[in-house]
Design a protein around this motif. Structure first.
Motif, PDB file in Angstrom:
ATOM      1  N   GLN A  17       0.828  -1.196   0.000  1.00  0.00           N
ATOM      2  CA  GLN A  17       0.000   0.000   0.000  1.00  0.00           C
ATOM      3  C   GLN A  17       0.873   1.260   0.000  1.00  0.00           C
ATOM      4  O   GLN A  17       1.919   1.321   0.662  1.00  0.00           O
ATOM      5  N   GLU A  18       0.404   2.267  -0.730  1.00  0.00           N
ATOM      6  CA  GLU A  18       1.153   3.513  -0.857  1.00  0.00           C
ATOM      7  C   GLU A  18       1.357   4.199   0.493  1.00  0.00           C
ATOM      8  O   GLU A  18       2.424   4.741   0.767  1.00  0.00           O
ATOM      9  N   ASP A  19       0.324   4.182   1.338  1.00  0.00           N
ATOM     10  CA  ASP A  19       0.428   4.902   2.596  1.00  0.00           C
ATOM     11  C   ASP A  19       1.173   4.123   3.666  1.00  0.00           C
ATOM     12  O   ASP A  19       1.369   4.635   4.774  1.00  0.00           O
ATOM     13  N   ILE A  20       1.578   2.899   3.379  1.00  0.00           N
ATOM     14  CA  ILE A  20       2.316   2.082   4.342  1.00  0.00           C
ATOM     15  C   ILE A  20       3.769   1.909   3.917  1.00  0.00           C
ATOM     16  O   ILE A  20       4.695   2.114   4.701  1.00  0.00           O
ATOM     17  N   ASP A  21       3.980   1.515   2.667  1.00  0.00           N
ATOM     18  CA  ASP A  21       5.341   1.277   2.179  1.00  0.00           C
ATOM     19  C   ASP A  21       5.394   1.641   0.697  1.00  0.00           C
ATOM     20  O   ASP A  21       5.172   0.802  -0.175  1.00  0.00           O
ATOM     21  N   SER A  22       5.659   2.913   0.430  1.00  0.00           N
ATOM     22  CA  SER A  22       5.701   3.369  -0.960  1.00  0.00           C
ATOM     23  C   SER A  22       6.872   2.750  -1.722  1.00  0.00           C
ATOM     24  O   SER A  22       6.798   2.583  -2.945  1.00  0.00           O
ATOM     25  N   LEU A  23       7.944   2.395  -1.009  1.00  0.00           N
ATOM     26  CA  LEU A  23       9.083   1.769  -1.680  1.00  0.00           C
ATOM     27  C   LEU A  23       8.705   0.398  -2.220  1.00  0.00           C
ATOM     28  O   LEU A  23       9.087   0.029  -3.339  1.00  0.00           O
ATOM     29  N   ALA A  24       7.964  -0.360  -1.436  1.00  0.00           N
ATOM     30  CA  ALA A  24       7.517  -1.679  -1.897  1.00  0.00           C
ATOM     31  C   ALA A  24       6.571  -1.543  -3.086  1.00  0.00           C
ATOM     32  O   ALA A  24       6.578  -2.375  -4.005  1.00  0.00           O
ATOM     33  N   VAL A  25       5.752  -0.491  -3.095  1.00  0.00           N
ATOM     34  CA  VAL A  25       4.853  -0.265  -4.233  1.00  0.00           C
ATOM     35  C   VAL A  25       5.659   0.037  -5.492  1.00  0.00           C
ATOM     36  O   VAL A  25       5.364  -0.484  -6.578  1.00  0.00           O
ATOM     37  N   SER A  26       6.685   0.868  -5.368  1.00  0.00           N
ATOM     38  CA  SER A  26       7.526   1.181  -6.533  1.00  0.00           C
ATOM     39  C   SER A  26       8.219  -0.062  -7.069  1.00  0.00           C
ATOM     40  O   SER A  26       8.275  -0.279  -8.291  1.00  0.00           O
ATOM     41  N   GLN A  27       8.705  -0.892  -6.170  1.00  0.00           N
ATOM     42  CA  GLN A  27       9.369  -2.117  -6.609  1.00  0.00           C
ATOM     43  C   GLN A  27       8.374  -3.071  -7.262  1.00  0.00           C
ATOM     44  O   GLN A  27       8.688  -3.737  -8.253  1.00  0.00           O
ATOM     45  N   TRP A  28       7.150  -3.123  -6.711  1.00  0.00           N
ATOM     46  CA  TRP A  28       6.124  -3.997  -7.297  1.00  0.00           C
ATOM     47  C   TRP A  28       5.758  -3.523  -8.699  1.00  0.00           C
ATOM     48  O   TRP A  28       5.572  -4.343  -9.600  1.00  0.00           O
ATOM     49  N   ARG A  29       5.664  -2.208  -8.892  1.00  0.00           N
ATOM     50  CA  ARG A  29       5.376  -1.680 -10.225  1.00  0.00           C
ATOM     51  C   ARG A  29       6.479  -2.030 -11.218  1.00  0.00           C
ATOM     52  O   ARG A  29       6.202  -2.363 -12.377  1.00  0.00           O
ATOM     53  N   ASP A  30       7.718  -1.970 -10.755  1.00  0.00           N
ATOM     54  CA  ASP A  30       8.825  -2.315 -11.648  1.00  0.00           C
ATOM     55  C   ASP A  30       8.815  -3.797 -12.008  1.00  0.00           C
ATOM     56  O   ASP A  30       9.154  -4.166 -13.136  1.00  0.00           O
ATOM     57  N   ASP A  31       8.423  -4.641 -11.050  1.00  0.00           N
ATOM     58  CA  ASP A  31       8.410  -6.081 -11.297  1.00  0.00           C
ATOM     59  C   ASP A  31       7.190  -6.535 -12.097  1.00  0.00           C
ATOM     60  O   ASP A  31       7.222  -7.608 -12.716  1.00  0.00           O
ATOM     61  N   HIS A  32       6.107  -5.759 -12.086  1.00  0.00           N
ATOM     62  CA  HIS A  32       4.871  -6.142 -12.785  1.00  0.00           C
ATOM     63  C   HIS A  32       4.384  -4.964 -13.638  1.00  0.00           C
ATOM     64  O   HIS A  32       3.364  -4.329 -13.321  1.00  0.00           O
ATOM     65  N   PRO A  33       5.083  -4.650 -14.702  1.00  0.00           N
ATOM     66  CA  PRO A  33       4.714  -3.459 -15.501  1.00  0.00           C
ATOM     67  C   PRO A  33       3.357  -3.590 -16.176  1.00  0.00           C
ATOM     68  O   PRO A  33       2.722  -2.573 -16.466  1.00  0.00           O
ATOM     69  N   VAL A  59      15.243   7.335  -5.716  1.00  0.00           N
ATOM     70  CA  VAL A  59      16.652   7.072  -5.424  1.00  0.00           C
ATOM     71  C   VAL A  59      16.938   5.582  -5.377  1.00  0.00           C
ATOM     72  O   VAL A  59      18.091   5.178  -5.251  1.00  0.00           O
ATOM     73  N   TYR A  60      15.894   4.755  -5.460  1.00  0.00           N
ATOM     74  CA  TYR A  60      16.071   3.307  -5.387  1.00  0.00           C
ATOM     75  C   TYR A  60      15.956   2.634  -6.747  1.00  0.00           C
ATOM     76  O   TYR A  60      15.994   1.416  -6.839  1.00  0.00           O
ATOM     77  N   VAL A  61      15.794   3.430  -7.808  1.00  0.00           N
ATOM     78  CA  VAL A  61      15.643   2.881  -9.157  1.00  0.00           C
ATOM     79  C   VAL A  61      16.628   3.588 -10.074  1.00  0.00           C
ATOM     80  O   VAL A  61      16.731   4.827 -10.060  1.00  0.00           O
TER      81      VAL A  61
END
Length: 546
Positions: A59-75, A406-408
């Motif tokens: 979830q964006e409001d809990i862990d936006s970094l995990a959301v960004s990584q999930w988007r990269d892994d599942h385009p 900064v993580y991508v």
């Protein structure tokens, strides 16, 4: 001809449709359907199912970094998930609709029952049946006392057993266990209280996260610009944010050394130095998992930790273009093998980007034949740290020295640096080591290692209301489970021989009552009416039981 002409008319009469509902009738029917207990249960089940994506999908409001990584892994799936608001389930329109409908359904269902229960509290116990001996639990005896004396003694005995007593024509009616229905109503009312408390926290509260490096040189102040991710409520007011600040002065980890989970962090503690407001004086607190620091109405949680290698990048002209700790995000919760990106956008002659893995305790794996295979980390503690990274040059998607994440590493306009034989060039560095980049691009130094902590800060104004609702729900559930509603009647009438026939009957209105308990209560009341002590009578009855 006459029959043939009349038959269509008869068919139309047989299949005539009922008149259309008026707006008022349709509204009344809709309200009855919405406020039925069946609809409330269905909506409660839907709310539980609707919360599943919020637990499975980041979830964006809990862990936006995990959301960004999930988007990269599942385009391909990410755009669909965005349209369905699956990255922000609890703030979506469809989740809010289920939530509001459930509240309306429960309110419309419970308020009429409250009115019925209020009338039931004022109602007298039902009159004694004509034939008490036909009830499943009944007894009778004869006495020389007058019927009026027997009935007076019966009223006193039943009141002493906390029955509600009403005189009847030649009888006494008593009832007990009104709190069972009260327990049901309290339970349903508590569900509304919990929903209101959660809604208040979602509307007026906020939740944010920040990754903090350890050390007194790094600090946090509670204002919007300091957060890495921030999710305010719809009615959030920034003025309610407490003006506290803190830094992490030390961080301790206790590692498991035995068993299948050896190498995992068993317990970790962040030592905070904080001020509740500027100039209030510094205080210390040991921040642990599930032991938050509470400042006013705000809670500070420790939810994660990791490593931040200190890396220095010098370009082809020898200038330092990047230096300092870089946060690497764990990809393995047991060994803390982590992934990270280093960007040097001002390097000359070209921008330099590094992407790779940090191994806290490096080791080469072996296949079934004993040959070396993929590298990895065998321990979460940094016993033999090593960083292995690929190198990219060119346009890294950096504008004015800032990147979207900064993580991508944006490699769309970049080229990977290769060896002379065409193989990808990799840096494998341990602390204190320096590697020279090909083609005069510069050097990269692994200077050392620091730690970081993931801190979550939240304010939920309705949490005490929700807690009170949970307590009420438990009390109501206990009342509905353990309170047994029952009725008793005592009738006394003079017989032809001058004696008084006393009939006593008991009716258990709960389905889970023990027959032996009912028989014991009936026998105790009969013994009390005959002048014996309740405790003595009960004891004798227990001795007579096989």
């Amino acid at each position: 001809m006459t029959d043939l002409q009349q038959r269509p008319s008869d068919d139309r009469q047989a299949t005539a449709l009922p008149p259309d509902l008026t707006v008022r009738e349709l509204g009344r029917w809709t309200w009855r359907q919405l406020t039925s207990m069946r609809t409330a249960l269905v909506l409660l089940l839907l709310l539980a199912f609707a919360a599943i994506p919020g637990s499975v999908i980041p979830q964006e409001d809990i862990d936006s970094l995990a959301v960004s990584q999930w988007r990269d892994d599942h385009p391909r799936l990410a755009p669909i998930w965005d349209r369905l608001d699956l990255f922000s389930v609890y703030g979506s329109v469809w989740f809010s609709a289920i939530y509001l409908l459930l509240m309306v359904s429960l309110v419309g269902c419970i308020i009429p029952r409250l009115l019925v229960y209020a009338r039931a509290l004022r109602a007298r116990p039902p009159r004694a049946p004509r034939h008490l001996s036909r009830l499943p639990e009944s007894a009778s005896y004869t006495t020389g006392d007058a019927p009026e004396a027997v009935l007076g003694r019966a009223a006193d005995v039943l009141r002493g057993r906390r029955f509600r007593v009403e005189p009847d024509d030649g009888a006494v009616a008593a009832e007990r266990g009104y709190l069972r229905e009260a327990g049901n109503l309290v339970f349903h009312l508590a569900v509304i209280v919990v929903l209101v408390g959660v809604a208040a926290g979602s509307l007026f509260g906020y939740k944010g996260g920040v990754i903090m490096l350890n050390g007194e040189d790094y600090g946090f102040s509670n204002n919007l610009t300091q957060y890495d991710d921030f999710a305010p409520g719809a009615l959030f007011d920034p003025d309610v944010m407490e003006p506290f600040s803190f830094s992490i002065t030390d961080f301790q980890v206790d590692w498991l050394t035995e068993g299948q989970r050896a190498g995992m962090a068993r317990e970790f503690v962040a030592e905070l130095a904080y001020e509740t407001e500027p100039g209030s004086g510094t205080k210390s607190y040991d921040l642990k998992v599930n032991h938050p620091l509470t400042i006013g109405g705000t809670d500070v949680f420790l939810i994660g930790h990791g490593y931040a290698p200190v890396i220095t990048v010098r370009d082809g002209e020898g200038e330092v273009t990047k230096s300092g700790p870089v946060v690497f995000l764990p990809t393995n919760a047991q060994t803390f093998e982590s992934f990270g990106v280093v960007k040097a956008p001002f390097a000359r002659p070209e921008q330099i980007g590094l992407e790779g893995t940090f191994y806290p305790t490096f080791a080469m794996g072996e296949d079934a034949e004993g040959n070396l295979s993929m590298p990895g980390s065998i321990w979460g503690d940094a016993l033999d740290p090593l960083i292995s990274m690929s190198v990219w040059t060119g346009d890294l998607g950096v504008d004015d020295g800032s990147a979207s994440s900064v993580y991508v590493l944006d490699k769309a306009g970049a080229t990977q640096v290769t060896e002379a034989d065409g193989r990808p060039f990799r840096l494998d560095l341990r602390p204190g080591e320096t590697a020279k980049l090909p083609d005069g691009l510069g050097t990269v130094t692994f200077d050392g290692l620091e730690r970081w902590n993931k801190i979550q800060i939240s304010r939920s104004p309705g949490k005490l209301v929700a807690l009170a609702g949970v307590v009420l729900a438990l009390l109501g559930l206990l009342g509905s489970l353990f309170v047994r509603p029952r009725r008793m009647w005592v009738r006394a009438r003079r017989q032809d021989d001058g004696t008084t026939l006393v009939e006593v009957a008991r009716l258990d209105r709960s389905s889970g009552g023990d027959p032996e308990d009912g028989a014991a209560e009936l026998a105790a009341v009969v013994a009390a009416l005959q002048g014996a002590d309740d405790d003595t009578t009960t004891s004798n009855e227990k001795e007579q039981q096989p």
